[in-house]
Design an enzyme around this catalytic site. Structure first.
Site, short mmCIF file in Angstrom:
data_model
loop_
_atom_site.label_atom_id
_atom_site.label_comp_id
_atom_site.label_asym_id
_atom_site.label_seq_id
_atom_site.Cartn_x
_atom_site.Cartn_y
_atom_site.Cartn_z
N TYR A 98 -24.71 23.27 -16.23
CA TYR A 98 -25.90 23.81 -15.65
C TYR A 98 -27.12 22.80 -15.80
O TYR A 98 -28.14 22.98 -15.42
CB TYR A 98 -25.85 25.09 -17.07
CG TYR A 98 -25.51 26.11 -16.60
CD1 TYR A 98 -25.79 27.69 -15.67
CD2 TYR A 98 -24.05 26.57 -17.32
CE1 TYR A 98 -25.33 28.82 -15.31
CE2 TYR A 98 -23.44 27.53 -16.31
CZ TYR A 98 -23.79 28.69 -15.51
OH TYR A 98 -23.61 29.98 -14.58
N GLU A 140 -19.19 33.48 -19.13
CA GLU A 140 -18.49 33.30 -18.67
C GLU A 140 -17.61 33.12 -20.44
O GLU A 140 -16.55 32.86 -19.46
CB GLU A 140 -19.19 31.95 -18.34
CG GLU A 140 -19.72 32.19 -16.55
CD GLU A 140 -20.75 31.62 -16.14
OE1 GLU A 140 -20.04 30.34 -16.45
OE2 GLU A 140 -21.51 31.84 -15.40
N GLN A 205 -12.37 32.51 -2.34
CA GLN A 205 -12.17 33.83 -3.43
C GLN A 205 -11.49 34.57 -2.78
O GLN A 205 -11.79 35.29 -1.50
CB GLN A 205 -13.40 34.48 -4.38
CG GLN A 205 -13.45 34.10 -5.06
CD GLN A 205 -14.98 32.49 -4.88
OE1 GLN A 205 -15.10 32.49 -3.97
NE2 GLN A 205 -14.64 31.85 -5.39
N GLY A 267 -13.40 46.68 7.81
CA GLY A 267 -12.57 45.24 7.70
C GLY A 267 -11.66 44.65 6.89
O GLY A 267 -11.39 46.02 6.66
N THR A 271 -9.03 45.15 1.22
CA THR A 271 -7.92 44.84 0.52
C THR A 271 -8.48 45.08 -0.84
O THR A 271 -7.69 45.85 -1.37
CB THR A 271 -8.16 43.21 0.20
OG1 THR A 271 -9.18 42.70 0.25
CG2 THR A 271 -7.79 42.58 1.78
N PRO A 272 -9.67 44.98 -1.67
CA PRO A 272 -9.56 45.84 -2.92
C PRO A 272 -9.65 47.56 -2.99
O PRO A 272 -9.02 48.37 -3.56
CB PRO A 272 -11.16 45.52 -3.22
CG PRO A 272 -12.25 45.10 -2.63
CD PRO A 272 -11.00 45.01 -1.27
N PHE A 380 -18.03 39.52 -0.13
CA PHE A 380 -17.34 38.42 0.30
C PHE A 380 -18.25 37.53 0.63
O PHE A 380 -19.18 37.12 1.94
CB PHE A 380 -16.52 38.85 1.24
CG PHE A 380 -15.33 39.64 0.74
CD1 PHE A 380 -14.66 39.74 -0.07
CD2 PHE A 380 -14.42 40.71 2.09
CE1 PHE A 380 -13.86 41.13 -0.43
CE2 PHE A 380 -13.50 41.31 1.23
CZ PHE A 380 -13.10 41.69 0.43
#
Length: 389
Positions: A98, A140, A205, A267, A271-272, A380
């Site tokens: 950062y 994080e 990802q 599409g 997936t999730p 995505f």
């Protein structure tokens, strides 16, 4: 959160900064990669940089954060920050990075705005930046503590399944000597790292598409223009090793109790949703679940068998499938349309797919009485929802 003098200055300078934010972020990335070419080679998505989508996402998030500080001085935009923090954690972003971003971002602001960046303006926007950066660092840090040490580790492909002409599923387990497979929350994703022919280590990802609790991890990849997706399709086979992060992502079903759920996808956004359905079936979820999916054709519907099998295990599920062509009996022709689909009161909705699809579904859900706070989504790639809002 934002001090009163800085709030006054930010409010006065926001129109000028907002108008120039696209040029500012372009200059920022040019400076950053000139000073640190390793970041473009081994961390940032080169395709998104070339297309400019990452710049749009950064510009949108900065402008949205500043506007939120002014409009809601006693609140923090945790939903936006959480989404960014999960993505950063999946990449292993460290606090010291950062400082690097701050150096080049503020140099870019000074270059673009010139004399308009008075000491007061610089100090005010410095406060905005560190409010956002320190919030992300804290989130994080918590994510790293929950998931274990940050970074990517080697996993071996134990099975490669061709789902459709454009989608392949990889089933992986830790490489020899690796730690045991940790659990994940349905809807989360992992970062996958590969070394490309030019030596670059690129990371993308992918949502975990298998059931939580399995002894292997499973992610499904659509063949698109991205470097990593093409590489995985063309070169990665059973026995090969790829690098994976721990699971991250905030598109997860919170304790739903008796709340009706809607899982809408298009599409590869399926997936999730497949993982969510698997988890709901395993948990014995008995409240209503509406499953909606749109695709080009039944043959293009990745994980179609799993999609239907897990939905069938739920005692109160309604499945609505839309195909642009070759629709079969019991499915519909055309784009997804909720007009004649019953949406129960108090429904909590989860969306994943192309941005235009999610915008359209969100609008229809709100028109049907679903509260905006109950509509959750996953993008995505760079999150351009804020950038184009």
């Amino acid at each position: 959160m934002l001090s009163e003098p800085s709030a006054v200055t930010v409010r006065a300078s926001l129109p000028a900064v907002g108008a120039a934010i696209g040029e500012i972020t372009e200059r920022f990335y040019a400076r950053l990669f000139a000073a640190r070419p390793d970041l473009l080679k081994n961390l940032f998505n080169r395709g998104n940089q070339a297309a400019g989508t990452q710049r749009q996402a950064l510009a949108g998030s900065i402008a949205a954060f500043a506007a939120h500080l002014l409009d809601h001085p006693d609140q923090r935009p945790d939903a936006m920050l959480g989404r960014i923090a999960h993505k950063h954690a999946s990449l292993g972003v460290a606090p010291e990075q950062y400082d690097v971003v701050h150096e080049h971002l503020f140099a870019a602001i000074a270059e673009v705005l010139g004399e308009a960046v008075t000491p007061e303006v610089a100090a005010a926007w410095d406060e905005v930046y560190w409010l956002m950066a320190n919030a992300l660092i804290a989130i994080e840090k918590r994510l790293y503590e929950e998931s274990g040490e940050p970074g990517l580790r080697p996993w071996q492909v134990v099975e490669r399944v061709v789902e459709t002409a454009d989608v392949v599923t990889f089933r992986v387990r830790p490489a020899a000597g690796g730690a045991a497979v940790r659990g994940f929350r349905a809807g989360q994703y992992v970062s996958v790292g590969v070394t490309l022919p030019d030596g670059a280590r690129q990371i993308r990802q992918y949502s975990l598409s298998g059931a939580p609790g399995e002894s292997v991890r499973q992610f499904s990849v659509k063949r698109v223009d991205g470097e990593v997706s093409r590489h995985l399709h063309a070169h990665v086979r059973e026995g090969d090793v790829v690098e994976l992060s721990e699971p991250y992502g905030d598109l997860v079903i919170e304790d739903s109790g008796d709340r009706p759920l809607l899982l809408a996808s298009a599409g590869i956004g399926v997936t999730p949703m497949v993982a969510m359905l698997a988890a709901l079936a395993a948990d014995g979820h008995d409240a209503p679940v509406t499953v909606v999916h749109g695709d080009r054709s039944p043959a293009d519907h990745a994980l179609r068998a799993d999609h239907g099998t897990y939905a069938a295990k739920l005692p109160d599920a309604a499945v609505h499938l839309f195909y642009e062509r070759d629709a079969e009996p019991g499915t519909r022709t055309g784009l997804v349309d909720l007009t004649d689909i019953d949406i129960a009161p108090r429904t909590r909705a989860y969306l994943c797919g192309p941005l235009p699809f999610m915008r359209a579904i969100r609008t229809q859900l709100i028109e049907k009485g679903v509260a905006p706070a109950d509509i959750h989504y996953e993008v995505f790639g760079p999150d351009l929802w804020l950038a184009s809002a």
